[in-house]
Design a protein around this motif. Structure first.
Motif, PDB file in Angstrom:
ATOM      1  N   VAL A 178       6.228  29.368 -14.666  1.00  0.00           N
ATOM      2  CA  VAL A 178       5.629  28.891 -13.419  1.00  0.00           C
ATOM      3  C   VAL A 178       5.261  27.425 -13.603  1.00  0.00           C
ATOM      4  O   VAL A 178       4.722  27.027 -14.643  1.00  0.00           O
ATOM      5  CB  VAL A 178       4.401  29.737 -13.029  1.00  0.00           C
ATOM      6  CG1 VAL A 178       3.343  29.767 -14.116  1.00  0.00           C
ATOM      7  CG2 VAL A 178       3.806  29.247 -11.714  1.00  0.00           C
ATOM      8  N   ALA A 179       5.557  26.614 -12.579  1.00  0.00           N
ATOM      9  CA  ALA A 179       5.420  25.172 -12.755  1.00  0.00           C
ATOM     10  C   ALA A 179       4.997  24.513 -11.452  1.00  0.00           C
ATOM     11  O   ALA A 179       5.113  25.095 -10.360  1.00  0.00           O
ATOM     12  CB  ALA A 179       6.758  24.590 -13.232  1.00  0.00           C
ATOM     13  N   PRO A 180       4.508  23.262 -11.535  1.00  0.00           N
ATOM     14  CA  PRO A 180       4.173  22.528 -10.315  1.00  0.00           C
ATOM     15  C   PRO A 180       5.351  22.487  -9.346  1.00  0.00           C
ATOM     16  O   PRO A 180       6.502  22.310  -9.756  1.00  0.00           O
ATOM     17  CB  PRO A 180       3.838  21.122 -10.839  1.00  0.00           C
ATOM     18  CG  PRO A 180       3.325  21.368 -12.221  1.00  0.00           C
ATOM     19  CD  PRO A 180       4.161  22.494 -12.753  1.00  0.00           C
ATOM     20  N   GLY A 181       5.041  22.675  -8.055  1.00  0.00           N
ATOM     21  CA  GLY A 181       6.076  22.704  -7.036  1.00  0.00           C
ATOM     22  C   GLY A 181       6.524  24.100  -6.669  1.00  0.00           C
ATOM     23  O   GLY A 181       7.102  24.300  -5.589  1.00  0.00           O
ATOM     24  N   ASP A 182       6.280  25.081  -7.533  1.00  0.00           N
ATOM     25  CA  ASP A 182       6.597  26.471  -7.189  1.00  0.00           C
ATOM     26  C   ASP A 182       5.699  26.946  -6.049  1.00  0.00           C
ATOM     27  O   ASP A 182       4.558  26.490  -5.901  1.00  0.00           O
ATOM     28  CB  ASP A 182       6.365  27.395  -8.393  1.00  0.00           C
ATOM     29  CG  ASP A 182       7.491  27.347  -9.410  1.00  0.00           C
ATOM     30  OD1 ASP A 182       8.630  27.022  -9.022  1.00  0.00           O
ATOM     31  OD2 ASP A 182       7.224  27.655 -10.590  1.00  0.00           O
ATOM     32  N   LEU A 183       6.229  27.868  -5.277  1.00  0.00           N
ATOM     33  CA  LEU A 183       5.402  28.575  -4.307  1.00  0.00           C
ATOM     34  C   LEU A 183       4.888  29.858  -4.938  1.00  0.00           C
ATOM     35  O   LEU A 183       5.638  30.562  -5.622  1.00  0.00           O
ATOM     36  CB  LEU A 183       6.197  28.915  -3.045  1.00  0.00           C
ATOM     37  CG  LEU A 183       6.788  27.760  -2.251  1.00  0.00           C
ATOM     38  CD1 LEU A 183       7.548  28.291  -1.023  1.00  0.00           C
ATOM     39  CD2 LEU A 183       5.704  26.774  -1.806  1.00  0.00           C
ATOM     40  N   VAL A 184       3.616  30.159  -4.690  1.00  0.00           N
ATOM     41  CA  VAL A 184       2.998  31.406  -5.134  1.00  0.00           C
ATOM     42  C   VAL A 184       2.467  32.117  -3.906  1.00  0.00           C
ATOM     43  O   VAL A 184       1.794  31.505  -3.059  1.00  0.00           O
ATOM     44  CB  VAL A 184       1.865  31.158  -6.146  1.00  0.00           C
ATOM     45  CG1 VAL A 184       1.052  32.423  -6.380  1.00  0.00           C
ATOM     46  CG2 VAL A 184       2.431  30.658  -7.464  1.00  0.00           C
ATOM     47  N   ALA A 185       2.770  33.400  -3.785  1.00  0.00           N
ATOM     48  CA  ALA A 185       2.261  34.211  -2.680  1.00  0.00           C
ATOM     49  C   ALA A 185       1.198  35.159  -3.200  1.00  0.00           C
ATOM     50  O   ALA A 185       1.354  35.765  -4.267  1.00  0.00           O
ATOM     51  CB  ALA A 185       3.389  34.996  -2.025  1.00  0.00           C
ATOM     52  N   VAL A 186       0.122  35.278  -2.450  1.00  0.00           N
ATOM     53  CA  VAL A 186      -0.949  36.233  -2.752  1.00  0.00           C
ATOM     54  C   VAL A 186      -0.909  37.323  -1.695  1.00  0.00           C
ATOM     55  O   VAL A 186      -0.895  37.033  -0.487  1.00  0.00           O
ATOM     56  CB  VAL A 186      -2.319  35.540  -2.790  1.00  0.00           C
ATOM     57  CG1 VAL A 186      -3.439  36.564  -2.987  1.00  0.00           C
ATOM     58  CG2 VAL A 186      -2.348  34.497  -3.890  1.00  0.00           C
ATOM     59  N   ALA A 187      -0.869  38.573  -2.132  1.00  0.00           N
ATOM     60  CA  ALA A 187      -0.664  39.707  -1.231  1.00  0.00           C
ATOM     61  C   ALA A 187      -1.975  40.196  -0.610  1.00  0.00           C
ATOM     62  O   ALA A 187      -3.073  39.892  -1.079  1.00  0.00           O
ATOM     63  CB  ALA A 187       0.001  40.851  -1.992  1.00  0.00           C
ATOM     64  N   SER A 188      -1.824  40.976   0.449  1.00  0.00           N
ATOM     65  CA  SER A 188      -2.918  41.717   1.091  1.00  0.00           C
ATOM     66  C   SER A 188      -4.033  40.815   1.593  1.00  0.00           C
ATOM     67  O   SER A 188      -5.216  41.141   1.484  1.00  0.00           O
ATOM     68  CB  SER A 188      -3.487  42.771   0.124  1.00  0.00           C
ATOM     69  OG  SER A 188      -2.485  43.670  -0.296  1.00  0.00           O
TER      70      SER A 188
END
Length: 477
Positions: free
Chosen positions: A411-421
């Motif tokens: 995982v690195a800068p610029g990645d998208l991260v999704a948080v569920a619920s």
């Protein structure tokens, strides 16, 4: 599916399993439509997270509209079927405090649900959306005279009364308006739901409602007023509840009061609130809504039969369970930072992943210690699972987005991260802390995306500053 705990990482909590694949999407935790495209990007409601981020920016809260609609309809069907087996009927109110916009209110109407509100703003949103006033219930422990006048004048279906002062206030307003207002009396059953202390609302030492003993006096006063009509009791035992035991015990206590009140007249309605839990992590195992409905209604029917009384119409107020699992929030990673943590036998490493949102768009981790799940959304990672803490960009050490999670170690800068619920109580509880604009809420369905709640801009924040806009005078709102 519940994972088997794995404590191989010394900093991981016992409930968090090390996944075989840190890109997987656990059942129940993610929206029903969530999956990965061929290139690994997260897709929800037919829309790619990368496209949503490019179009709307990040953070962005994404709601799977079809998932919300299906959950609402399924909930209504579950309680209809459960009560019909006993010759009764049910009403389901969507708890607007979970998240309410005009669009969401219309989705609820389409699914056959009523709407529960607890402020002037929520009331006006529901009315503006076209919700018939008679299908709205009004909660709150400190409703102002102005709020009550607006509600009664609009012809609101029921007001849930919370104090002696409120009874007199409603009676006086209704009399002046020439109305007879239908009211429910909120009671504390003394049952403490198995949940966070701040989320349990039926124990005695808190602000809501009347004790079971006080309620009889309150009902007598309501019945004595010509401008108020007592229609039943209300009891809500808490939130994020997985089983039926608390509801069963609470219903038994409230029905004892219900039986006593029958001596003075009809008690047609019993509202048992909501609070049905959802899966925020794969360790959570909520019961299907059909099982909850059957268990709660069977318990009420059994108690009524034992007392020789007819089962009243039952009402319920789900919010989180309808909209929570259908939402996710997409963030952009700004920095990553490995942090060594001392442990008894040496040290262990946790990777801090900082994103462009935080406690201003989801305060629940900071407020309640709530746990969430996260996954890379722009791609599937190639690295091994690494224990991470996803944190926000606010100037607070408690600004945690996801406290414990495994993500690919690349995982690195610029990645998208999704948080569920995050469909419930994220946007609804958002703030402008650190002068951060609140993000938009976007509904996705069939590959189409549209904004249902506009995101704020810096100009929106500055517009409220009277040092910059002196035309705003003291007292204006």
């Amino acid at each position: 599916m519940v994972s088997v705990p794995d404590t191989a990482h010394p900093l991981a909590p016992a409930w968090l399993a090390t996944p075989g694949d840190a890109n997987d999407l656990a059942d129940l935790v993610w929206p029903a439509s969530a999956h990965r495209a061929g290139d690994g990007a997260l897709v929800v409601g037919g829309a790619r997270a990368t496209d949503l981020a490019e179009r709307f920016g990040t953070p962005v809260l994404v709601l799977d509209e079809q998932d919300v609609r299906d959950r609402a309809a399924r909930t209504r069907a579950a309680f209809d079927a459960a009560t019909a087996r006993h010759g009764g009927s049910a009403r389901v109110y969507y708890a607007g405090k979970a998240f309410l916009t005009s669009e969401v209110a219309r989705w609820m109407l389409d699914a056959g649900l009523n709407v529960d509100v607890c402020s002037r703003g929520e009331l006006e949103t529901a009315l503006a959306a076209g919700v018939p006033a008679e299908r709205i219930g009004f909660h709150g422990n400190n409703k102002s005279a102005g709020e009550l006048e607006r509600a009664i004048g609009a012809g609101i279906g029921t007001i849930i009364v919370d104090s002696d002062i409120e009874i007199e206030r409603i009676g006086a307003i209704a009399e002046r308006l020439g109305a007879c207002q239908r009211v429910l009396v909120r009671v504390r059953s003394g049952v403490h739901a198995d949940t966070h202390e701040f989320l349990a609302t039926a124990h005695e030492d808190q602000k809501f409602g009347f004790s079971l003993d006080e309620a009889e006096r309150a009902v007598a006063r309501i019945r004595a007023l010509a401008s108020t009509s007592f229609v039943g009791l209300h009891c809500h035992i808490g939130s994020q509840i997985f089983g039926v035991d608390g509801f069963r015990e609470s219903a038994a206590r409230v029905l004892a009061l219900h039986e006593r009140l029958l001596a003075g007249g009809d008690v047609p309605l019993l509202n048992l609130g909501g609070g049905f839990g959802i899966a925020y992590t794969r360790a959570d195992d909520p019961a299907p809504i059909e099982d909850l409905a059957d268990g709660i209604v069977d318990a009420v029917a059994s108690e009524c039969a034992a007392r020789g009384i007819a089962m009243p119409t039952l009402a319920f107020e789900p919010g989180r369970s309808v909209i929570g699992p259908a939402g996710l929030t997409v963030y952009t990673v700004g920095t990553t930072k490995p942090v060594a943590v001392e442990i008894p036998d040496g040290s262990a490493q946790r990777l801090y992943v900082a994103v462009d949102g935080g406690m201003s768009d989801n305060v629940r981790p900071a407020l309640y210690g709530a746990q969430y799940s996260a996954r890379l959304a722009s791609r599937a990672g190639d690295g091994a699972p690494a224990l991470v803490r996803v944190v926000g960009m606010h100037c607070e050490s408690g600004d945690v987005v996801v406290d414990h999670e495994f993500l690919p170690d690349d995982v690195a800068p610029g990645d998208l991260v999704a948080v569920a619920s995050t469909g419930a109580y994220s946007a609804a509880m958002s703030s402008n802390y650190n002068h951060v604009p609140r993000p938009p809420v976007v509904a996705v369905r069939g590959g189409e995306a549209r904004v249902i709640l506009r995101g704020e801009t810096i100009d929106d924040l500055l517009a409220r500053d009277t040092g910059l806009h002196p035309a705003h005078t003291e007292g204006e709102r």
